[in-house]
Motif scaffolding. Structure first.
Motif, PDB file in Angstrom:
ATOM      1  N   GLU A  47       0.830  -1.204   0.000  1.00 21.11           N
ATOM      2  CA  GLU A  47       0.000   0.000   0.000  1.00 21.11           C
ATOM      3  C   GLU A  47       0.866   1.255   0.000  1.00 21.11           C
ATOM      4  O   GLU A  47       0.583   2.223  -0.713  1.00 21.11           O
ATOM      5  CB  GLU A  47      -0.903  -0.017   1.231  1.00 21.11           C
ATOM      6  N   LYS A  48       1.952   1.232   0.802  1.00 24.51           N
ATOM      7  CA  LYS A  48       2.869   2.368   0.832  1.00 24.51           C
ATOM      8  C   LYS A  48       3.514   2.593  -0.531  1.00 24.51           C
ATOM      9  O   LYS A  48       3.694   3.722  -0.974  1.00 24.51           O
ATOM     10  CB  LYS A  48       3.944   2.145   1.889  1.00 24.51           C
ATOM     11  N   SER A  49       3.839   1.480  -1.182  1.00 20.67           N
ATOM     12  CA  SER A  49       4.447   1.576  -2.503  1.00 20.67           C
ATOM     13  C   SER A  49       3.488   2.212  -3.504  1.00 20.67           C
ATOM     14  O   SER A  49       3.884   3.053  -4.322  1.00 20.67           O
ATOM     15  CB  SER A  49       4.868   0.188  -2.985  1.00 20.67           C
ATOM     16  N   ILE A  50       2.209   1.814  -3.412  1.00 20.35           N
ATOM     17  CA  ILE A  50       1.196   2.382  -4.311  1.00 20.35           C
ATOM     18  C   ILE A  50       1.029   3.874  -4.037  1.00 20.35           C
ATOM     19  O   ILE A  50       0.940   4.694  -4.962  1.00 20.35           O
ATOM     20  CB  ILE A  50      -0.144   1.642  -4.144  1.00 20.35           C
ATOM     21  N   ARG A  51       1.009   4.239  -2.731  1.00 19.13           N
ATOM     22  CA  ARG A  51       0.882   5.647  -2.380  1.00 19.13           C
ATOM     23  C   ARG A  51       2.053   6.462  -2.897  1.00 19.13           C
ATOM     24  O   ARG A  51       1.885   7.587  -3.377  1.00 19.13           O
ATOM     25  CB  ARG A  51       0.775   5.792  -0.854  1.00 19.13           C
ATOM     26  N   ARG A  52       3.258   5.893  -2.744  1.00 24.72           N
ATOM     27  CA  ARG A  52       4.438   6.600  -3.252  1.00 24.72           C
ATOM     28  C   ARG A  52       4.346   6.812  -4.760  1.00 24.72           C
ATOM     29  O   ARG A  52       4.698   7.875  -5.279  1.00 24.72           O
ATOM     30  CB  ARG A  52       5.704   5.814  -2.900  1.00 24.72           C
ATOM     31  N   SER A  53       3.818   5.784  -5.455  1.00 27.93           N
ATOM     32  CA  SER A  53       3.661   5.903  -6.908  1.00 27.93           C
ATOM     33  C   SER A  53       2.674   7.014  -7.265  1.00 27.93           C
ATOM     34  O   SER A  53       2.916   7.814  -8.173  1.00 27.93           O
ATOM     35  CB  SER A  53       3.196   4.572  -7.502  1.00 27.93           C
ATOM     36  N   PHE A  54       1.557   7.055  -6.508  1.00 29.65           N
ATOM     37  CA  PHE A  54       0.559   8.096  -6.766  1.00 29.65           C
ATOM     38  C   PHE A  54       1.110   9.480  -6.449  1.00 29.65           C
ATOM     39  O   PHE A  54       0.819  10.455  -7.151  1.00 29.65           O
ATOM     40  CB  PHE A  54      -0.709   7.837  -5.946  1.00 29.65           C
TER      41      PHE A  54
END
Length: 269
Positions: A64-71
């Motif tokens: 989830e953190k990785s997805i947030r960083r991507s966004f």
């Protein structure tokens, strides 16, 4: 007897639950003593279920953190792109205005006030605020022109024009002349059967040291419900409007009923 990793991995659940025979158990232990991969797999079987769930939760959180960083990266790039566009548009606009200034045609820095002033004039007419619109017109120039004509040598063919305008302003000061013309303007607009409805900027060009502003205007004829379009060119002097030329297509004025242009070319006689 040496067994392959695939066979040992099939036996590991039975070995962990202690339900395999002694011979199978011995073979598994001999293999584990030599194979680190199978031993690591067995150790994973021995991890409590809570710990496995915890590891899964941690894995999901990391994902989830990785997805947030991507966004966040996408959002930052989008904002940077938007900021770049917002910076480029004014630069392009300024460049166009500088080019117009160089050519002496179109919207530029030195004629913005004139264009806005003409726009305000027609806005007042559309709102039927004729008194305030009349105050924006340079009637004083008409008085000065008549006086200059009267002080010069008069040709015989101009005598009729001279006599008419001499009697018109005789005994009148410039202030009185301006007030009278404003009154005539307001009266004509209120009694006339046309309404100014749509006025839009058309062009601007430099004439000598001054700018001439062109507007295309639609007037609505109340009597028959028709619309008439005229083009009008205006100059600005000391914050006042001067009409330099105007026409309904090929007709300068004299339509029936009289139109807005008759105010400047016929009604002030």
């Amino acid at each position: 007897m040496k067994l392959s990793c695939e066979v040992i991995r099939d036996l590991l659940p039975l070995y962990e639950d202690a339900v395999c025979c002694e011979e199978s158990r011995r073979l598994v232990e001999e293999h584990l003593a030599e194979c680190r991969d199978c031993k690591a797999l067995l150790e994973r079987f021995q991890i409590p279920e809570k710990e496995l769930l915890h590891e899964k939760e941690i894995s999901l959180e990391e994902e989830e953190k990785s997805i947030r960083r991507s966004f966040r990266k996408l959002k930052r790039r989008w904002l940077l792109s938007l900021a770049a566009m917002l910076l480029v548009i004014p630069v392009i606009y300024v460049g166009v205005m500088i080019y117009h200034e160089y050519r002496g045609e179109g919207i530029c820095f030195t004629n913005l006030d004139e264009i806005l002033l003409c726009g305000k004039f027609f806005q007042l007419l559309e709102e039927e605020n004729y008194e305030e619109a009349a105050e924006m017109i340079d009637f004083g120039r008409g008085y000065q022109s008549i006086c200059e004509f009267m002080e010069g040598d008069i040709e015989e063919e101009d005598r009729a024009w001279y006599d008419k305008y001499y009697s018109y302003i005789s005994g009148m000061s410039e202030e009185e002349y301006i007030q009278k013309q404003q009154d005539v303007f307001v009266k004509f607009m209120k009694e006339n059967h046309v309404l100014i409805q749509r006025a839009r900027y058309s062009d601007a060009y430099r004439s000598g040291t001054e700018w001439v502003i062109e507007y295309i205007v639609t007037e609505h004829v109340i009597n028959d419900g028709s619309d008439r379009i005229f083009r009008i060119s205006m100059g600005i002097h000391d914050g006042k409007l001067r009409v330099s030329s105007a026409s309904y297509g090929f007709e300068r004025y004299g339509l029936n009923p009289p139109g807005f242009l008759d105010i400047f070319f016929r009604k002030f006689e």
